[in-house]
Design a protein around this motif. Structure first.
Motif, short mmCIF file in Angstrom:
data_model
loop_
_atom_site.label_atom_id
_atom_site.label_comp_id
_atom_site.label_asym_id
_atom_site.label_seq_id
_atom_site.Cartn_x
_atom_site.Cartn_y
_atom_site.Cartn_z
N GLN A 502 -0.19 6.62 36.36
CA GLN A 502 -1.55 6.92 35.90
C GLN A 502 -2.59 5.90 36.37
O GLN A 502 -3.78 6.19 36.37
CB GLN A 502 -1.58 6.96 34.36
N ILE A 503 -2.13 4.71 36.74
CA ILE A 503 -3.05 3.62 37.11
C ILE A 503 -2.74 3.18 38.53
O ILE A 503 -1.59 2.85 38.86
CB ILE A 503 -2.89 2.42 36.15
N HIS A 504 -3.77 3.14 39.35
CA HIS A 504 -3.63 2.65 40.72
C HIS A 504 -3.66 1.12 40.66
O HIS A 504 -4.67 0.52 40.27
CB HIS A 504 -4.78 3.18 41.57
N ALA A 505 -2.55 0.46 41.04
CA ALA A 505 -2.47 -1.00 40.97
C ALA A 505 -3.60 -1.66 41.75
O ALA A 505 -4.13 -2.70 41.35
CB ALA A 505 -1.11 -1.48 41.49
N ARG A 506 -3.99 -1.04 42.87
CA ARG A 506 -5.06 -1.64 43.69
C ARG A 506 -6.41 -1.60 42.97
O ARG A 506 -7.27 -2.45 43.21
CB ARG A 506 -5.16 -0.89 45.03
N TYR A 507 -6.60 -0.61 42.08
CA TYR A 507 -7.85 -0.60 41.32
C TYR A 507 -7.85 -1.73 40.29
O TYR A 507 -8.86 -2.43 40.13
CB TYR A 507 -8.07 0.74 40.60
N LEU A 508 -6.71 -1.94 39.62
CA LEU A 508 -6.65 -3.05 38.66
C LEU A 508 -6.82 -4.40 39.37
O LEU A 508 -7.45 -5.31 38.85
CB LEU A 508 -5.31 -3.03 37.92
N GLU A 509 -6.23 -4.53 40.55
CA GLU A 509 -6.42 -5.74 41.36
C GLU A 509 -7.89 -5.94 41.65
O GLU A 509 -8.43 -7.06 41.53
CB GLU A 509 -5.62 -5.61 42.66
N LEU A 510 -8.56 -4.87 42.02
CA LEU A 510 -9.99 -4.92 42.32
C LEU A 510 -10.77 -5.34 41.08
O LEU A 510 -11.67 -6.20 41.14
CB LEU A 510 -10.42 -3.54 42.82
N TRP A 511 -10.43 -4.75 39.92
CA TRP A 511 -11.13 -5.08 38.68
C TRP A 511 -10.94 -6.55 38.31
O TRP A 511 -11.89 -7.26 37.97
CB TRP A 511 -10.63 -4.19 37.54
N LEU A 512 -9.71 -7.05 38.41
CA LEU A 512 -9.42 -8.43 38.05
C LEU A 512 -10.18 -9.43 38.93
O LEU A 512 -10.61 -10.49 38.46
CB LEU A 512 -7.92 -8.70 38.13
N ASN A 513 -10.37 -9.08 40.21
CA ASN A 513 -11.06 -9.98 41.14
C ASN A 513 -12.57 -9.79 41.16
O ASN A 513 -13.28 -10.54 41.83
CB ASN A 513 -10.51 -9.79 42.57
N SER A 514 -13.06 -8.81 40.43
CA SER A 514 -14.49 -8.56 40.38
C SER A 514 -15.19 -9.60 39.52
O SER A 514 -14.55 -10.30 38.72
CB SER A 514 -14.77 -7.16 39.81
N PRO A 515 -16.51 -9.75 39.65
CA PRO A 515 -17.23 -10.69 38.77
C PRO A 515 -16.99 -10.42 37.29
O PRO A 515 -16.91 -11.36 36.50
CB PRO A 515 -18.70 -10.46 39.16
N ILE A 516 -16.84 -9.13 36.92
CA ILE A 516 -16.59 -8.80 35.51
C ILE A 516 -15.19 -9.27 35.10
O ILE A 516 -15.01 -9.93 34.07
CB ILE A 516 -16.75 -7.29 35.28
N GLY A 517 -14.18 -8.98 35.92
CA GLY A 517 -12.82 -9.41 35.61
C GLY A 517 -12.69 -10.92 35.60
O GLY A 517 -12.07 -11.50 34.70
N ARG A 518 -13.29 -11.60 36.61
CA ARG A 518 -13.22 -13.05 36.65
C ARG A 518 -13.97 -13.65 35.47
O ARG A 518 -13.63 -14.73 34.97
CB ARG A 518 -13.80 -13.57 37.97
N GLY A 519 -15.01 -12.95 35.02
CA GLY A 519 -15.74 -13.41 33.84
C GLY A 519 -14.87 -13.42 32.60
O GLY A 519 -14.89 -14.37 31.81
N PHE A 520 -14.05 -12.37 32.43
CA PHE A 520 -13.10 -12.33 31.32
C PHE A 520 -12.12 -13.50 31.42
O PHE A 520 -11.82 -14.16 30.43
CB PHE A 520 -12.33 -11.01 31.30
N SER A 521 -11.62 -13.77 32.64
CA SER A 521 -10.69 -14.87 32.83
C SER A 521 -11.34 -16.21 32.50
O SER A 521 -10.74 -17.06 31.82
CB SER A 521 -10.18 -14.90 34.28
N GLU A 522 -12.56 -16.39 32.96
CA GLU A 522 -13.28 -17.65 32.71
C GLU A 522 -13.50 -17.87 31.21
O GLU A 522 -13.26 -18.95 30.68
CB GLU A 522 -14.62 -17.62 33.46
#
Length: 593
Positions: A502-522
């Protein structure tokens, strides 16, 4: 800006575009993609001016000037008198200068000398931290300068220091006003130098050079700043941390002009360095204005209402790409904007025929319940529903916000045991093998088969799982496992197993590396300021992901790859252009010398 059209000024004006447009992109510290620009053209122009100065090519010679050989005879007599008066120690005899030692042909009236011939050279005093605090922290006396207080040339030195030493303190070596200082040890050796404008005391990692009568301090400083001098200096450095002894330092060769020509050289250098300052300021202002333009454009793209409006704004921007994205930093910004648009649902148009993400989440929940029933995964503690306040932006039709744990069958990390490495065996992956969109198993270490089997228990990485750096400088960087190798992971690396049906791993990879995803990590990194910090697994599970329909995930990933490749091509063309400019700048300098 007006120019006096002497040969050197003419050289500057004839190549003004080269000096002001030649920049060098340098990566900053850390593992991020941040870059900074070096104004390479202006830097090389400064070096050229100083090289011409010490080679006798900056100002014309005057045949009526007293030759430097006579000046050196007077200096020898002065030095002998200073030794007789016990004002300086008798120096060791310096090596004779042979014809083969000479670095280049001097102009008429000039002479070669050893550095110890033209000035009294000595190093400073060390003071323990305890003594600084107990005896020299009351602000009474002369400032005590260390390496950190010295700049890289004509910048004024910093006299705002915590340590002061009384003038009559025995055994302390005083550097009088107009002394030239240079760093003699460590990473700044031969690079940090400056001219003092008052009496001071100074540290033992600095050398003072008090010029004898007839040697102008500013000329000596100009000499210190030339590549010619630094090359000699570097050849004499020894030791692990790198340093030069006083005995080697005083043996360095210096070209000595007549006294009157020294004054003309220093005046010309001052004039041209002021000109370089102006060129630097204008170039920096131009770069800053360009940066504002780029930021404004990218904000316009980000604020597009939908994919259709974005396409219109993109087409307008694309017509000016060659003039807008002229630095690696601006292209990196463009990449980040593309990632932001992708996870906001603005990169590709929505298709009303796509099955909405809500249905996708229902199927994932059913699939997860079945896996729990079959005891293939453990039941996870349910997270509270996502409130309106937690939603970072408005979603397009058909999208949903979901917690990361609702999209993955497992979110864990690697073994917490200290690994026992072997020369070969099973690959063992740590955070250094993960960068944005890049899984780099070639940087792995190895563990035995026995330890590998223990390390992968309940956490075996598989093809198209996601690795997430959760400790160290690159926290939040993510990459999909794109090879079939079998390996174990360390605690510094997170492992995310998406529900791949149901989930494309490459989309999650993209989300995690996006400014929004990196913001959550920070925002969720624990222990910042105490250590390198770490990204807590519980908090990773609570990340709020913007989720498109599965078909749109595929379209987003495809579009991102297309645009990312375009950005990489822009960077490649930029680097080729920069290399050409650097070679042109170096050629101009070489020809002038």
């Amino acid at each position: 800006m007006s120019f006096d059209q002497t040969p050197i000024n003419q050289l500057i004006t004839d190549n003004i575009d080269t000096w002001t447009s030649t920049v060098k992109t340098k990566a900053t510290t850390g593992r991020g993609s941040s870059k900074k620009l070096e104004l390479y053209g202006v830097k090389k122009l400064r070096e050229l001016i100083l090289e011409l100065a010490v080679r006798g090519k900056l100002v014309p010679q005057d045949p009526s000037d007293e030759p430097a050989s006579v000046l050196l005879e007077r200096i020898a007599a002065e030095k002998a008198q200073l030794v007789k008066d016990k004002r300086i120690k008798k120096p060791k005899k310096l090596s004779e200068i042979k014809e083969e030692d000479e670095l280049f042909t001097l102009p008429k009236g000039w002479a070669w000398a050893r550095l110890g011939t033209v000035g009294n050279v000595f190093n400073g005093n060390s003071i323990s931290t305890r003594l600084k605090s107990e005896k020299y922290s009351d602000g009474v006396g002369l400032p005590y300068l260390s390496t950190k207080d010295i700049g890289y040339g004509f910048d004024k030195l910093s006299y705002t220091v915590d340590t002061h030493v009384p003038e009559n303190e025995p055994k302390f070596k005083l550097a009088p006003k107009s002394t030239v200082l240079i760093c003699a040890e460590g990473g700044s050796a031969g690079k940090k130098c400056g001219l003092v404008d008052r009496d001071i005391f100074f540290g033992n990692k600095l050398f003072a050079n008090v010029p004898y009568s007839g040697i102008k301090s500013s000329f000596l400083l100009s000499l210190y700043l030339t590549p010619l001098f630094f090359e000699q200096f570097s050849e004499k450095m020894t030791g692990i941390i790198g340093g030069i002894s006083v005995s080697n330092f005083v043996e360095l060769l210096v070209p000595v002009p007549p006294q009157e020509e020294q004054h003309r050289i220093v005046a010309k250098v001052d004039e041209l360095m002021t000109l370089c300052d102006q060129l630097e300021q204008q170039t920096e202002a131009s770069i800053a204005a360009h940066q504002v333009l780029v930021t404004t454009l990218l904000d316009t793209l980000t604020n597009s209402a939908n994919a259709e409006e974005l396409m219109q704004n993109w087409q307008m921007a694309a017509e000016h790409f060659d003039t807008l994205f002229t630095t690696e930093e601006s292209i990196d910004q463009l990449k980040q904007t593309i990632l932001q648009l992708a996870v906001m649902g603005k990169l590709v148009p929505q298709d009303p025929n796509d099955e909405p993400a809500a249905k996708l989440l229902e199927r994932i929940a059913e699939e997860k319940a079945q896996l729990i029933k079959e005891k293939k995964i453990k039941k996870q503690k349910a997270l509270p529903p996502i409130s309106d306040d937690e939603m970072p932006f408005e979603l397009p039709s058909g999208w949903e916000f979901a917690h990361m744990q609702d999209l993955c069958s497992l979110i864990t990390d690697g073994t917490h045991q200290t690994p026992k490495y072997t020369d070969d065996g099973r690959p063992f992956i740590s955070a250094q093998c993960v960068k944005p969109f890049k899984f780099m198993p070639q940087h792995c270490r190895y563990v035995s088969e026995e330890h590998y089997q223990a390390y992968i228990k309940n956490r075996k990485p598989e093809f198209e799982d996601i690795l997430l750096s959760r400790v160290g400088a690159g926290i939040g960087e993510a990459a999909v496992i794109d090879s079939d190798i079998e390996f174990a992971i360390y605690v510094s690396t997170g492992l995310l197993k998406p529900h791949k049906s149901q989930i494309h791993a490459r989309y999650l990879e993209l989300w995690l590396n996006s400014p929004i995803g990196r913001g959550f990590s920070e925002r969720n990194t624990l222990g910042k300021g105490v250590s390198q910090g770490n990204l807590n697994l519980t908090l990773i599970r609570s990340f709020i992901v913007s989720l498109p329909p599965i078909k749109e995930q595929l379209r987003i990933v495809a579009k991102f790859r297309e645009l990312n490749e375009m950005c990489d091509q822009l960077i490649e063309r930029l680097r080729d252009s920069q290399q050409t400019q650097l070679q042109l700048t170096d050629a101009i300098v070489e020809q002038a010398l």
